[in-house]
Design a protein around this motif. Structure first.
Motif, PDB file in Angstrom:
ATOM      1  N   GLN A 219     -40.281 -12.012  13.469  1.00  0.00           N
ATOM      2  CA  GLN A 219     -41.565 -12.053  14.163  1.00  0.00           C
ATOM      3  C   GLN A 219     -42.705 -12.157  13.149  1.00  0.00           C
ATOM      4  O   GLN A 219     -42.752 -11.403  12.187  1.00  0.00           O
ATOM      5  N   LEU A 220     -43.621 -13.099  13.374  1.00  0.00           N
ATOM      6  CA  LEU A 220     -44.820 -13.210  12.555  1.00  0.00           C
ATOM      7  C   LEU A 220     -46.054 -12.956  13.417  1.00  0.00           C
ATOM      8  O   LEU A 220     -46.004 -13.088  14.635  1.00  0.00           O
ATOM      9  N   THR A 221     -47.150 -12.633  12.775  1.00  0.00           N
ATOM     10  CA  THR A 221     -48.360 -12.253  13.514  1.00  0.00           C
ATOM     11  C   THR A 221     -49.240 -13.446  13.867  1.00  0.00           C
ATOM     12  O   THR A 221     -50.207 -13.298  14.619  1.00  0.00           O
ATOM     13  N   GLU A 222     -48.934 -14.613  13.319  1.00  0.00           N
ATOM     14  CA  GLU A 222     -49.746 -15.807  13.599  1.00  0.00           C
ATOM     15  C   GLU A 222     -49.268 -16.516  14.857  1.00  0.00           C
ATOM     16  O   GLU A 222     -48.081 -16.489  15.190  1.00  0.00           O
ATOM     17  N   LYS A 223     -50.195 -17.198  15.533  1.00  0.00           N
ATOM     18  CA  LYS A 223     -49.850 -17.969  16.719  1.00  0.00           C
ATOM     19  C   LYS A 223     -49.161 -19.274  16.339  1.00  0.00           C
ATOM     20  O   LYS A 223     -49.205 -19.715  15.200  1.00  0.00           O
ATOM     21  N   ALA A 224     -48.554 -19.901  17.337  1.00  0.00           N
ATOM     22  CA  ALA A 224     -47.740 -21.093  17.101  1.00  0.00           C
ATOM     23  C   ALA A 224     -48.547 -22.258  16.534  1.00  0.00           C
ATOM     24  O   ALA A 224     -48.069 -22.992  15.669  1.00  0.00           O
ATOM     25  N   ASP A 225     -49.785 -22.452  17.016  1.00  0.00           N
ATOM     26  CA  ASP A 225     -50.556 -23.598  16.522  1.00  0.00           C
ATOM     27  C   ASP A 225     -50.880 -23.461  15.040  1.00  0.00           C
ATOM     28  O   ASP A 225     -50.960 -24.463  14.314  1.00  0.00           O
ATOM     29  N   ILE A 226     -51.018 -22.229  14.563  1.00  0.00           N
ATOM     30  CA  ILE A 226     -51.266 -21.988  13.135  1.00  0.00           C
ATOM     31  C   ILE A 226     -50.000 -22.249  12.327  1.00  0.00           C
ATOM     32  O   ILE A 226     -50.012 -22.970  11.315  1.00  0.00           O
ATOM     33  N   LEU A 227     -48.879 -21.681  12.783  1.00  0.00           N
ATOM     34  CA  LEU A 227     -47.614 -21.853  12.063  1.00  0.00           C
ATOM     35  C   LEU A 227     -47.168 -23.310  12.050  1.00  0.00           C
ATOM     36  O   LEU A 227     -46.607 -23.790  11.057  1.00  0.00           O
ATOM     37  N   ALA A 228     -47.415 -24.020  13.143  1.00  0.00           N
ATOM     38  CA  ALA A 228     -46.987 -25.419  13.226  1.00  0.00           C
ATOM     39  C   ALA A 228     -47.661 -26.265  12.156  1.00  0.00           C
ATOM     40  O   ALA A 228     -47.051 -27.181  11.583  1.00  0.00           O
ATOM     41  N   VAL A 229     -48.932 -25.970  11.877  1.00  0.00           N
ATOM     42  CA  VAL A 229     -49.629 -26.693  10.815  1.00  0.00           C
ATOM     43  C   VAL A 229     -49.100 -26.252   9.452  1.00  0.00           C
ATOM     44  O   VAL A 229     -48.796 -27.079   8.582  1.00  0.00           O
ATOM     45  N   MET A 230     -48.982 -24.957   9.262  1.00  0.00           N
ATOM     46  CA  MET A 230     -48.560 -24.440   7.963  1.00  0.00           C
ATOM     47  C   MET A 230     -47.161 -24.911   7.577  1.00  0.00           C
ATOM     48  O   MET A 230     -46.918 -25.312   6.426  1.00  0.00           O
ATOM     49  N   PHE A 231     -46.219 -24.910   8.517  1.00  0.00           N
ATOM     50  CA  PHE A 231     -44.835 -25.275   8.186  1.00  0.00           C
ATOM     51  C   PHE A 231     -44.691 -26.756   7.836  1.00  0.00           C
ATOM     52  O   PHE A 231     -43.701 -27.152   7.213  1.00  0.00           O
TER      53      PHE A 231
ATOM     54  N   VAL B 186     -32.817 -20.151   9.679  1.00  0.00           N
ATOM     55  CA  VAL B 186     -33.890 -19.159   9.825  1.00  0.00           C
ATOM     56  C   VAL B 186     -34.604 -19.431  11.151  1.00  0.00           C
ATOM     57  O   VAL B 186     -34.948 -20.575  11.450  1.00  0.00           O
ATOM     58  N   THR B 187     -34.816 -18.394  11.938  1.00  0.00           N
ATOM     59  CA  THR B 187     -35.572 -18.532  13.186  1.00  0.00           C
ATOM     60  C   THR B 187     -36.771 -17.602  13.140  1.00  0.00           C
ATOM     61  O   THR B 187     -36.630 -16.398  12.945  1.00  0.00           O
ATOM     62  N   ILE B 188     -37.930 -18.193  13.314  1.00  0.00           N
ATOM     63  CA  ILE B 188     -39.192 -17.438  13.270  1.00  0.00           C
ATOM     64  C   ILE B 188     -39.857 -17.537  14.635  1.00  0.00           C
ATOM     65  O   ILE B 188     -39.844 -18.597  15.271  1.00  0.00           O
ATOM     66  N   GLN B 189     -40.431 -16.431  15.068  1.00  0.00           N
ATOM     67  CA  GLN B 189     -41.147 -16.431  16.345  1.00  0.00           C
ATOM     68  C   GLN B 189     -42.615 -16.132  16.118  1.00  0.00           C
ATOM     69  O   GLN B 189     -42.969 -15.177  15.420  1.00  0.00           O
ATOM     70  N   SER B 190     -43.460 -16.951  16.703  1.00  0.00           N
ATOM     71  CA  SER B 190     -44.904 -16.744  16.586  1.00  0.00           C
ATOM     72  C   SER B 190     -45.338 -15.580  17.474  1.00  0.00           C
ATOM     73  O   SER B 190     -44.573 -15.113  18.326  1.00  0.00           O
TER      74      SER B 190
END
Length: 293
Positions: free
Chosen positions: A62-74, A24-28
């Motif tokens: 594509q997700l609507t959140e920025k990378a710093d948010i996703l990095a914590v969540m993942f 799976v590849t997700i882009q912030s």
């Protein structure tokens, strides 16, 4: 290599989420790639990924959140020690908290709630809005004392739409406390001969001073300061501002007004009650002996 593959290669991949066996590849929203495992997302979340997100193998989502948010969540969807969020600033914590609620990352929800509690003192309205949006009613009332006496506009600007009407009704409940105190003062017969409080009259000077006092109570900017004033822990007004009767024997109306306000404040239900559908607050009425004592 086609244009799509070339474009993908040129994108930056997050260092902590660049698994060689990812499926799976997700882009912030700010263009950072996260190469993850579908299995972890499926088992580590309740609403992620929705069926329509991953339709094609290898397609970038594509997700609507920025990378710093996703990095914590993942970090919460992999079997590793989860972060405590203690080194994150408020703006990032609350965005992460919104994201984990959106994607139902259950392992992160409690951590976010606990961390947000540390920011209540300085960011009570924003934190309360988050708790309201996600039905954490027991935590809503922890925020209220920090903003209960704040300027209305300052609070409304930070609350979600569903909070606006309940907050206005809650503030009306506060106004009713001081309205009742003014009603008590107004009900006292006017003394025109300088014999204030004899037997239950009030002179112009005392009436003015008592109304000023009630106004100052209503404008008190913090709940602890209001309680301190009503409990007599802070000065009310200088003795030389009183009439001769009060200066000699003390104002008999002042303690009654303080008690009236104190009981009124205690009678206001928690804000979480105002959030309930159809809730109506009944404004207290003055009793007959309130007028004559």
């Amino acid at each position: 290599m086609n244009d799509s593959e070339s474009s993908t290669k040129a994108r930056q991949t997050h260092d902590d989420f660049d698994f060689s066996d990812s499926d799976v590849t997700i882009q912030s929203s700010d263009g950072i790639l996260f190469k993850l495992h579908r299995r972890n997302l499926e088992f580590g979340t309740g609403a992620f990924p929705p069926a329509e997100v991953f339709q094609t193998e290898g397609e970038i989502t594509q997700l609507t959140e920025k990378a710093d948010i996703l990095a914590v969540m993942f970090q919460f969807v992999y079997p590793r020690r989860h972060p405590d969020l203690e080194d994150l600033v408020f703006e990032l914590v609350i965005q992460v908290a919104e994201a984990v609620e959106k994607y139902e990352v259950f392992a992160a929800m409690n951590t976010c709630r606990l961390r947000l509690r540390h920011f209540i003192t300085k960011h009570a309205a924003e934190v309360m809005g988050h708790f309201v949006r996600h039905n954490y009613s027991s935590m809503v009332d922890e925020c209220v004392p920090h903003i209960a006496r704040s300027p209305l506009i300052d609070v409304l600007e930070l609350l979600p739409p569903e909070c606006v009407l309940p907050w206005l009704l809650y503030q009306d409940a506060w106004k009713s406390v001081f309205k009742l105190a003014r009603k008590y003062i107004k009900a006292k017969p006017m003394d025109g001969e300088g014999l204030c409080h004899h037997p239950m009259t009030i002179c112009n000077r005392c009436r003015l001073i008592l109304n000023v006092y009630v106004n100052e109570l209503e404008e008190t900017s913090s709940l602890p300061a209001l309680h301190a004033a009503l409990d007599g822990l802070t000065p009310v007004y200088p003795g030389d501002c009183l009439c001769k009767t009060c200066a000699t024997r003390g104002c008999k109306y002042l303690p009654r007004i303080m008690e009236l306000c104190r009981k009124g404040v205690q009678s206001i239900p928690p804000f979480s009650e105002f959030l309930k559908s159809g809730y109506q607050y009944r404004i207290p009425e003055m009793r007959a002996n309130d007028y004559i004592n």
